[in-house]
Design a protein around this motif. Structure first.
Motif, PDB file in Angstrom:
ATOM      1  N   UNK A  76       1.395 -14.030  16.449  1.00 50.58           N
ATOM      2  CA  UNK A  76       0.222 -13.670  17.473  1.00 50.58           C
ATOM      3  C   UNK A  76       0.211 -12.340  18.157  1.00 50.58           C
ATOM      4  N   UNK A  77       1.452 -11.746  18.439  1.00 54.13           N
ATOM      5  CA  UNK A  77       1.608 -10.593  18.843  1.00 54.13           C
ATOM      6  C   UNK A  77       0.984  -9.541  17.739  1.00 54.13           C
ATOM      7  N   UNK A  78       1.326  -9.810  16.603  1.00 57.36           N
ATOM      8  CA  UNK A  78       0.909  -8.665  15.486  1.00 57.36           C
ATOM      9  C   UNK A  78      -0.518  -8.625  15.320  1.00 57.36           C
ATOM     10  N   UNK A  79      -1.116  -9.844  15.234  1.00 58.81           N
ATOM     11  CA  UNK A  79      -2.628 -10.175  15.116  1.00 58.81           C
ATOM     12  C   UNK A  79      -3.470  -9.813  16.330  1.00 58.81           C
ATOM     13  N   UNK A  80      -2.633  -9.360  17.446  1.00 60.30           N
ATOM     14  CA  UNK A  80      -3.763  -9.341  18.730  1.00 60.30           C
ATOM     15  C   UNK A  80      -3.890 -10.297  19.564  1.00 60.30           C
ATOM     16  N   UNK A 137       0.880  -1.180   0.070  1.00 61.11           N
ATOM     17  CA  UNK A 137      -0.192  -0.041  -0.109  1.00 61.11           C
ATOM     18  C   UNK A 137       1.027   1.206  -0.029  1.00 61.11           C
ATOM     19  N   UNK A 138       0.917   1.836  -1.037  1.00 59.10           N
ATOM     20  CA  UNK A 138       1.640   3.349  -1.165  1.00 59.10           C
ATOM     21  C   UNK A 138       0.941   4.528  -1.138  1.00 59.10           C
ATOM     22  N   UNK A 139       1.412   5.489  -0.426  1.00 59.46           N
ATOM     23  CA  UNK A 139       0.742   6.820  -0.184  1.00 59.46           C
ATOM     24  C   UNK A 139       1.888   7.712  -0.799  1.00 59.46           C
ATOM     25  N   UNK A 140       1.536   8.772  -1.742  1.00 55.92           N
ATOM     26  CA  UNK A 140       2.269   9.770  -2.197  1.00 55.92           C
ATOM     27  C   UNK A 140       2.335  10.886  -1.138  1.00 55.92           C
ATOM     28  N   UNK A 141       1.457  10.884  -0.305  1.00 57.49           N
ATOM     29  CA  UNK A 141       1.329  12.125   0.644  1.00 57.49           C
ATOM     30  C   UNK A 141       1.707  11.539   2.121  1.00 57.49           C
ATOM     31  N   UNK A 142       2.206  10.584   2.218  1.00 56.37           N
ATOM     32  CA  UNK A 142       2.711  10.066   3.749  1.00 56.37           C
ATOM     33  C   UNK A 142       3.934   9.355   3.537  1.00 56.37           C
ATOM     34  N   UNK A 143       4.810   9.444   4.459  1.00 60.88           N
ATOM     35  CA  UNK A 143       5.826   8.751   4.663  1.00 60.88           C
ATOM     36  C   UNK A 143       5.616   7.418   5.044  1.00 60.88           C
ATOM     37  N   UNK A 144       4.528   7.044   5.779  1.00 65.00           N
ATOM     38  CA  UNK A 144       4.182   5.710   6.013  1.00 65.00           C
ATOM     39  C   UNK A 144       3.601   4.880   4.904  1.00 65.00           C
ATOM     40  N   UNK A 145       4.199   3.707   4.484  1.00 59.57           N
ATOM     41  CA  UNK A 145       3.731   2.796   3.514  1.00 59.57           C
ATOM     42  C   UNK A 145       3.703   1.507   4.235  1.00 59.57           C
ATOM     43  N   UNK A 146       2.952   0.765   3.520  1.00 57.98           N
ATOM     44  CA  UNK A 146       2.644  -0.546   4.228  1.00 57.98           C
ATOM     45  C   UNK A 146       2.740  -1.835   3.404  1.00 57.98           C
ATOM     46  N   UNK A 147       3.331  -2.632   4.153  1.00 54.13           N
ATOM     47  CA  UNK A 147       3.071  -4.056   3.346  1.00 54.13           C
ATOM     48  C   UNK A 147       2.100  -4.916   4.122  1.00 54.13           C
ATOM     49  N   UNK A 148       1.453  -5.797   3.717  1.00 51.07           N
ATOM     50  CA  UNK A 148       0.445  -6.664   4.228  1.00 51.07           C
ATOM     51  C   UNK A 148       1.064  -7.984   4.044  1.00 51.07           C
ATOM     52  N   UNK A 149       1.247  -8.784   5.010  1.00 49.56           N
ATOM     53  CA  UNK A 149       1.913 -10.249   4.842  1.00 49.56           C
ATOM     54  C   UNK A 149       0.918 -10.767   5.433  1.00 49.56           C
ATOM     55  N   UNK A 150       0.576 -12.129   4.666  1.00 48.01           N
ATOM     56  CA  UNK A 150      -0.603 -13.180   4.967  1.00 48.01           C
ATOM     57  C   UNK A 150       0.070 -14.436   4.898  1.00 48.01           C
ATOM     58  N   UNK A 151      -0.468 -15.189   5.937  1.00 43.43           N
ATOM     59  CA  UNK A 151      -0.191 -16.680   6.134  1.00 43.43           C
ATOM     60  C   UNK A 151      -0.400 -17.438   4.605  1.00 43.43           C
ATOM     61  N   UNK A 152       0.604 -17.905   4.250  1.00 41.18           N
ATOM     62  CA  UNK A 152       0.590 -18.739   2.899  1.00 41.18           C
ATOM     63  C   UNK A 152      -0.493 -19.751   2.904  1.00 41.18           C
ATOM     64  N   UNK A 153      -0.835 -20.707   4.083  1.00 35.51           N
ATOM     65  CA  UNK A 153      -1.705 -21.608   4.059  1.00 35.51           C
ATOM     66  C   UNK A 153      -2.618 -21.335   5.176  1.00 35.51           C
ATOM     67  N   UNK A 154      -3.119 -20.168   5.184  1.00 33.31           N
ATOM     68  CA  UNK A 154      -4.234 -19.755   6.364  1.00 33.31           C
ATOM     69  C   UNK A 154      -4.777 -18.446   5.890  1.00 33.31           C
ATOM     70  N   UNK A 155      -5.419 -17.873   6.962  1.00 26.60           N
ATOM     71  CA  UNK A 155      -6.031 -16.722   6.813  1.00 26.60           C
ATOM     72  C   UNK A 155      -5.422 -15.519   7.740  1.00 26.60           C
ATOM     73  N   UNK A 194      -3.330 -12.338   8.857  1.00 25.67           N
ATOM     74  CA  UNK A 194      -2.371 -11.442   8.117  1.00 25.67           C
ATOM     75  C   UNK A 194      -2.055 -10.202   9.047  1.00 25.67           C
ATOM     76  N   UNK A 195      -1.256  -9.303   8.725  1.00 23.41           N
ATOM     77  CA  UNK A 195      -0.972  -8.286   9.306  1.00 23.41           C
ATOM     78  C   UNK A 195      -0.125  -7.190   8.585  1.00 23.41           C
TER      79      UNK A 195
END
Length: 134
Positions: free
Chosen positions: A129-133, A11-29, A31-32
């Motif tokens: 587990x920490x990342x998804x709360x 997820x790219x934003x040209x108006x913010x310094x914060x960009x995001x990558x979303x990692x998803x479990x390969x064989x599951x649901x 994500x974070x």
């Protein structure tokens, strides 16, 4: 036990310094998101869309160094989440020995997507587990 993940979104934003990558479990649901810098985000995007540059950029240089030194990149492991900061390792095989190199997840993933084939990405179960709360 590490869980294999995949880069699900960038997820790219040209108006913010914060960009995001979303990692998803390969064989599951599960994500974070991970907040990354603009330089790393646009580097990852360039690689994903096959955009080349006239000269090697920093992450290209890392891959080139590994190749020239005959060091085999193995994978990326996100090993820790401490005070809202993720820690990772770029693992390589040198002379038959597995070596873990401390890296920011964004840099390690930018290197991973440049390798052919792309390197697998893992997250320690406790970090996930920490990342998804959980």
């Amino acid at each position: 036990m590490p869980v294999q993940m995949e880069l699900a979104r960038l997820i790219l934003s040209e108006t913010s310094d914060e960009q995001y990558i979303i990692l998803k479990e390969k064989d599951g649901t599960r994500a974070f998101p991970i907040v990354i810098g603009s330089v790393e985000a646009f580097s990852i995007r360039r690689s994903l869309v096959g955009e080349s540059t006239p000269r090697p950029m920093t992450h290209d240089l890392v891959v080139n160094i590994l190749q020239e030194l005959r060091v085999e990149p193995v994978d990326v492991v996100i090993t820790e989440l401490r005070e809202h900061t993720y820690f990772a390792q770029l693992r390589v095989r040198q002379n038959g020995e597995l070596v873990a190199i401390d890296a920011r997840p964004s840099d390690a993933i930018a290197v991973a997507v440049r390798c052919n084939p792309p390197l697998p990405i893992f997250v320690d179960e406790g970090v996930l587990e920490q990342a998804i709360g959980g």
